[in-house]
Design a protein around this motif. Structure first.
Motif, mmCIF file in Angstrom:
data_model
loop_
_atom_site.group_PDB
_atom_site.id
_atom_site.type_symbol
_atom_site.label_atom_id
_atom_site.label_comp_id
_atom_site.label_asym_id
_atom_site.label_seq_id
_atom_site.Cartn_x
_atom_site.Cartn_y
_atom_site.Cartn_z
ATOM 1 N N MET A 54 0.845 -1.181 0.000
ATOM 2 C CA MET A 54 0.000 0.000 0.000
ATOM 3 C C MET A 54 0.883 1.234 0.000
ATOM 4 O O MET A 54 1.952 1.252 0.609
ATOM 5 C CB MET A 54 -0.882 -0.016 1.250
ATOM 6 N N TRP A 55 0.401 2.240 -0.651
ATOM 7 C CA TRP A 55 1.129 3.502 -0.692
ATOM 8 C C TRP A 55 0.094 4.612 -0.620
ATOM 9 O O TRP A 55 -0.732 4.759 -1.512
ATOM 10 C CB TRP A 55 1.918 3.586 -2.005
ATOM 11 N N CYS A 56 0.157 5.362 0.478
ATOM 12 C CA CYS A 56 -0.824 6.435 0.640
ATOM 13 C C CYS A 56 -0.072 7.729 0.860
ATOM 14 O O CYS A 56 0.722 7.836 1.797
ATOM 15 C CB CYS A 56 -1.735 6.145 1.830
ATOM 16 N N GLU A 57 -0.316 8.688 -0.008
ATOM 17 C CA GLU A 57 0.472 9.913 0.011
ATOM 18 C C GLU A 57 -0.411 11.111 0.313
ATOM 19 O O GLU A 57 -1.430 11.328 -0.352
ATOM 20 C CB GLU A 57 1.144 10.070 -1.366
ATOM 21 N N LEU A 58 -0.013 11.873 1.305
ATOM 22 C CA LEU A 58 -0.737 13.107 1.636
ATOM 23 C C LEU A 58 0.226 14.277 1.496
ATOM 24 O O LEU A 58 1.364 14.205 1.957
ATOM 25 C CB LEU A 58 -1.206 13.105 3.081
ATOM 26 N N SER A 59 -0.279 15.327 0.960
ATOM 27 C CA SER A 59 0.510 16.536 0.867
ATOM 28 C C SER A 59 0.283 17.338 2.141
ATOM 29 O O SER A 59 -0.842 17.734 2.447
ATOM 30 C CB SER A 59 0.043 17.337 -0.353
ATOM 31 N N GLN A 60 1.352 17.549 2.917
ATOM 32 C CA GLN A 60 1.164 18.121 4.254
ATOM 33 C C GLN A 60 0.543 19.506 4.209
ATOM 34 O O GLN A 60 -0.233 19.880 5.097
ATOM 35 C CB GLN A 60 2.484 18.117 5.038
ATOM 36 N N ALA A 61 0.837 20.254 3.197
ATOM 37 C CA ALA A 61 0.337 21.630 3.153
ATOM 38 C C ALA A 61 -1.178 21.688 3.091
ATOM 39 O O ALA A 61 -1.778 22.690 3.473
ATOM 40 C CB ALA A 61 0.941 22.355 1.952
ATOM 41 N N ASN A 62 -1.782 20.616 2.630
ATOM 42 C CA ASN A 62 -3.245 20.624 2.547
ATOM 43 C C ASN A 62 -3.928 20.310 3.868
ATOM 44 O O ASN A 62 -5.147 20.359 3.965
ATOM 45 C CB ASN A 62 -3.707 19.602 1.507
ATOM 46 N N PHE A 63 -3.150 19.954 4.864
ATOM 47 C CA PHE A 63 -3.763 19.586 6.137
ATOM 48 C C PHE A 63 -3.249 20.428 7.290
ATOM 49 O O PHE A 63 -4.005 20.860 8.154
ATOM 50 C CB PHE A 63 -3.485 18.106 6.451
ATOM 51 N N PHE A 64 -1.913 20.623 7.305
ATOM 52 C CA PHE A 64 -1.304 21.259 8.472
ATOM 53 C C PHE A 64 -1.174 22.747 8.296
ATOM 54 O O PHE A 64 -0.792 23.247 7.244
ATOM 55 C CB PHE A 64 0.080 20.646 8.721
ATOM 56 N N ASP A 65 -1.490 23.442 9.380
ATOM 57 C CA ASP A 65 -1.299 24.879 9.426
ATOM 58 C C ASP A 65 0.163 25.208 9.696
ATOM 59 O O ASP A 65 0.700 26.198 9.223
ATOM 60 C CB ASP A 65 -2.157 25.420 10.571
ATOM 61 N N GLU A 66 0.756 24.374 10.525
ATOM 62 C CA GLU A 66 2.177 24.512 10.845
ATOM 63 C C GLU A 66 2.799 23.143 10.696
ATOM 64 O O GLU A 66 2.204 22.135 11.081
ATOM 65 C CB GLU A 66 2.368 24.968 12.291
ATOM 66 N N TYR A 67 3.977 23.133 10.152
ATOM 67 C CA TYR A 67 4.627 21.842 9.902
ATOM 68 C C TYR A 67 6.126 22.060 9.939
ATOM 69 O O TYR A 67 6.666 22.790 9.118
ATOM 70 C CB TYR A 67 4.186 21.330 8.532
#
Lengths: 314, 455
Positions: A54-67
């Protein structure tokens, strides 16, 4: 190694939670790769899992306000953790109404991903909830096991029927047999077949449509471009299937009989697991079949991509 | 002449004013008297109401359960008003008017879950006669009390999975927190730890003496919390120290419920070290901590002579009614406005002429500590204006010789009858509150009260 992220938007929190819940339904444990731009949930196929990956990719900028993250070193600016996604899912589900949720890498009794949330109350002092999810840090020498799987040299690529319909069909078929044959052709047709001594059942889907190879590539590329980083390492792109230049443009469709079915016999429970976990209708859902080798399922949402590989069994 | 007139006028005025002053003083005196009378009536009425409330509460259907380890006990009390129809038949030969039996809980949900209009279903449940079972726990004596709407407690526990067994409630004057408890072991490193904390301000009532960590079984509590939430009832939490039980209770007009849970005796407890006299500790598989079991008393109600000193009251009672008390154990009813559900039981010492609460664990309630049975009429005088909840203890003492598990309508009528005996002089009648005159089927002796209670 440092990691600290903060989610303040309730919709982002909700979406993030649902993605992790989906992952938790696919596998008990997996690897979480944290890069400056993405969060990746990776399960690399092992015999014990029946070889699914399985490979699940999330783009952090779309979720996190600060990262903020600092990887193992400046060349290897990444963190690799083994985690039980169900714990993360459970922790996040209880804080859906939080004012803010922080996710950070901490060291408690062992390395943990701590989810700390501030919940609204009527009094002046907020309620605070912390969940410490234990994780295992994966050493650098093992990182090669968790690279993005390359796009297989598939024979047929087809859009999936509505997942809910598929799930209903597969659920009923599971009562009759442990193995299911998935077949599809380049005319937008797909069949799901089971066969036992007593009975054989086939469900036919028509007019599903086939994504052109180029479109498929483009979609995956788009997703990679969503990440804010401007440089695209060559390892980020799935390699094109081998073939001569002439066939690159049309892909396999050129030389293949549109009616010819490519099939793979898979463990029905793996397929059912994949279908059960889906919580949101994806914008695009497709399936690549390598004849008698592997079924590659791809779900694309706005900001999340999920790929699931089910190996064929004899 | 003018001067004389003037003087006359002044003296007339003076006389008038004096007359007026006298008149006003008389009026004032009258009003004061009336005010006192009214105050008296109000007092009597409130005593009467409180007593009636207690009487109604004493007649009840009690459902009690305890787990096999004796670490969790639940008690639900329903007053007859909860039911459309409530009758205690003549089935009991025990003479106490109470029935104690055991039922299999498995059948209950099926019977109770489906109500269909227009259909009458009759279920016959098998039961076994048994002894009544009660937890020995004086929740009102606990120095630490929290009170909060059920919603708050539900919000606190929702962060923990349903499979979470034990939980630690940590209380300090600045913070209340809940965290999951996991014993040392192979899973310790792999477990997810959750902690939620909030400010004591969020509680409706918060009274905590010392910093305290209480570890108890969350699973056993969830039932009561969802019950309380569905009825929007506030939940009271009473506890004293780690190792001693914690009581969660709710109360409504027609029902009350409480769950008493044992807590861990933790050697690392932050609280003051507990003396050895904890409730019958039962050693578990745990290494360092032991779970204190909740001690249970069984009541055996039987028909025996009461050997207590025979006051006028008792003599009179013997003449007119059957014996209710038993020699070996008597129950002192310790009412507390918020917690009528838990009874404190003690043992009678047959040798001494007085009932006593001698259970080692319980702090003796001052009013019942070896005090003799007071002649009831004296009790019925209007009590001083205090808001002490154990004001009613004194009334309760009049019932000391009664067996109270669970009371029946016989007792109610008994109370009424006892106080309306010929022994009371007329002078008493006028000072006694209404209850002296009300009884089953007897004529009322006073007219100035509206609304007879129907028993």
């Amino acid at each position: 190694m440092k990691f600290r992220g903060k989610i303040v938007d309730v919709a982002c929190l909700n979406h993030f939670t649902r993605v992790i819940t989906t992952v938790s339904r696919l596998t008990k444990t997996c690897v979480l790769r944290l890069t400056p731009d993405n969060l990746l949930f990776v399960l690399s196929g092992k015999v014990a899992d029946g070889g699914v990956s399985m490979w699940c990719e999330l783009s952090q900028a779309n979720f996190f306000d600060e990262y903020q993250m600092e990887g193992v070193s400046s060349e290897d600016n990444e963190i690799c953790l083994e985690v039980t996604p169900e714990n993360l899912s459970r922790a996040l589900k209880t804080v859906q109404n939080a004012k803010a949720v922080k996710v950070k890498l901490t060291k408690k009794h062992c390395p943990c991903l701590t989810i700390a949330a501030e919940l609204p109350t009527l009094s002046s002092v907020s309620r605070v909830v912390t969940h410490d999810v234990p994780v295992d840090v994966i050493p650098r020498r093992l990182w090669h096991e968790f690279k993005e799987p390359s796009m297989p040299d598939f024979d047929v690529s087809v859009y999936l029927p509505p997942l809910k319909t598929m799930k209903n069909v597969v659920d009923r078929m599971k009562n009759l047999s442990n193995f299911l044959v998935m077949e599809a052709n380049l005319s937008g047709e797909m069949n799901l077949k089971i066969e036992t001594d007593l009975v054989s059942v086939t469900t036919h889907f028509k007019d599903l449509g086939n994504p052109p190879l180029r479109a498929l590539e483009a979609l995956v590329l788009d997703l990679v471009c969503l990440s804010s980083s401007s440089s695209l390492a060559s390892t980020d792109l799935p390699p094109l299937p081998p073939g001569d230049d002439a066939s690159q443009d049309g892909g396999p469709s050129q030389s293949r009989d549109p009616e010819a079915m490519a099939q793979a016999r898979v463990d029905i429970r793996k397929l059912q697991q994949f279908l059960m976990g889906q919580q949101v209708n994806p914008s695009k859902a497709m399936c690549n079949i390598v004849h008698e080798r592997v079924v590659h399922l791809i779900l694309l949402h706005e900001d999340v991509s999920l790929q699931y590989f089910i190996p064929a069994v004899a | 002449d003018d001067d004389a007139d003037q003087a006359e006028k002044v003296s007339k005025e003076k006389l008038q004013k004096e007359a007026e002053i006298r008149r006003l003083k008389e009026e004032d005196a009258e009003l004061m008297e009336r005010k006192q009378k009214l105050q008296l009536r109000v007092q009597r009425r409130s005593v009467y109401q409180d007593f009636m409330e207690q009487v109604v509460k004493m007649t009840k259907l009690a459902l009690r359960a305890v787990n096999s380890a004796h670490s969790a006990y639940a008690c639900f009390l329903f007053s007859p008003l909860f039911f459309q129809h409530y009758s205690l038949g003549s089935g009991s030969e025990q003479g106490s008017g109470s029935i104690n039996c055991k039922l299999l809980m498995k059948c209950a949900p099926n019977i109770l879950s489906a109500f269909v209009l227009g259909i009458t279903k009759t279920h016959n449940l098998r039961f076994q006669e048994s002894e009544a079972l009660q937890a020995v726990f004086a929740s009102h004596l606990c120095p630490n009390v929290l009170k909060a709407p059920a919603r708050l407690l539900c919000d606190m526990v929702m962060h923990f999975p349903l499979s979470q067994e034990e939980i630690t409630l940590s209380v300090t004057p600045l913070r209340v927190s809940l965290r999951n408890y996991c014993e040392e072991g192979k899973d310790h490193m792999k477990t997810m730890y959750t902690e939620m904390s909030l400010h004591p301000d969020e509680f409706d009532f918060f009274q905590v003496g010392v910093d305290l960590d209480l570890t108890f079984c969350l699973k056993e509590l969830r039932g009561l919390l969802s019950f309380a939430e569905s009825h929007s009832l506030p939940v009271s939490v009473n506890f004293s120290a780690a190792g001693k039980p914690v009581c969660f209770s709710v109360e409504d007009v027609v029902l009350g419920a409480s769950v008493v849970l044992a807590t861990l005796i933790d050697s690392e407890s932050r609280g003051p070290s507990q003396p050895a006299e904890t409730l019958a500790p039962v050693t578990h598989e745990r290494q360092d901590c032991s779970l204190a079991a909740i001690e249970l008393y069984t009541t055996v109600t039987h028909h025996t002579q009461c050997h207590e000193s025979e006051t006028d009251y008792l003599r009179m009672k013997k003449e007119t009614h059957q014996q209710l008390c038993c020699r070996d154990e008597c129950v002192v009813y310790v009412p507390r406005c918020a917690d009528a559900a838990v009874l404190l039981m003690g043992s009678c010492e047959a040798d001494s002429g007085e009932p006593r609460c001698t259970h080692a664990e319980m702090d003796l309630i001052a009013s019942s500590q070896g005090s003799p049975i007071i002649n009831p009429p004296a009790l019925m005088l209007p009590l001083p204006q205090t808001d002490e909840p154990n004001r009613l203890c004194e009334l309760g003492e009049a019932c000391a010789s009664f067996s109270m598990t669970p009371a029946s309508s016989t007792i109610c009528s008994l109370l009424f009858n006892a106080l309306s005996s010929e022994q009371d002089s007329d002078g008493y009648d006028s000072r006694l509150p209404v209850l002296a005159c009300y009884s089953d089927g007897e004529e009322s002796m006073q007219e100035d009260h509206s609304g007879r209670p129907s028993l």
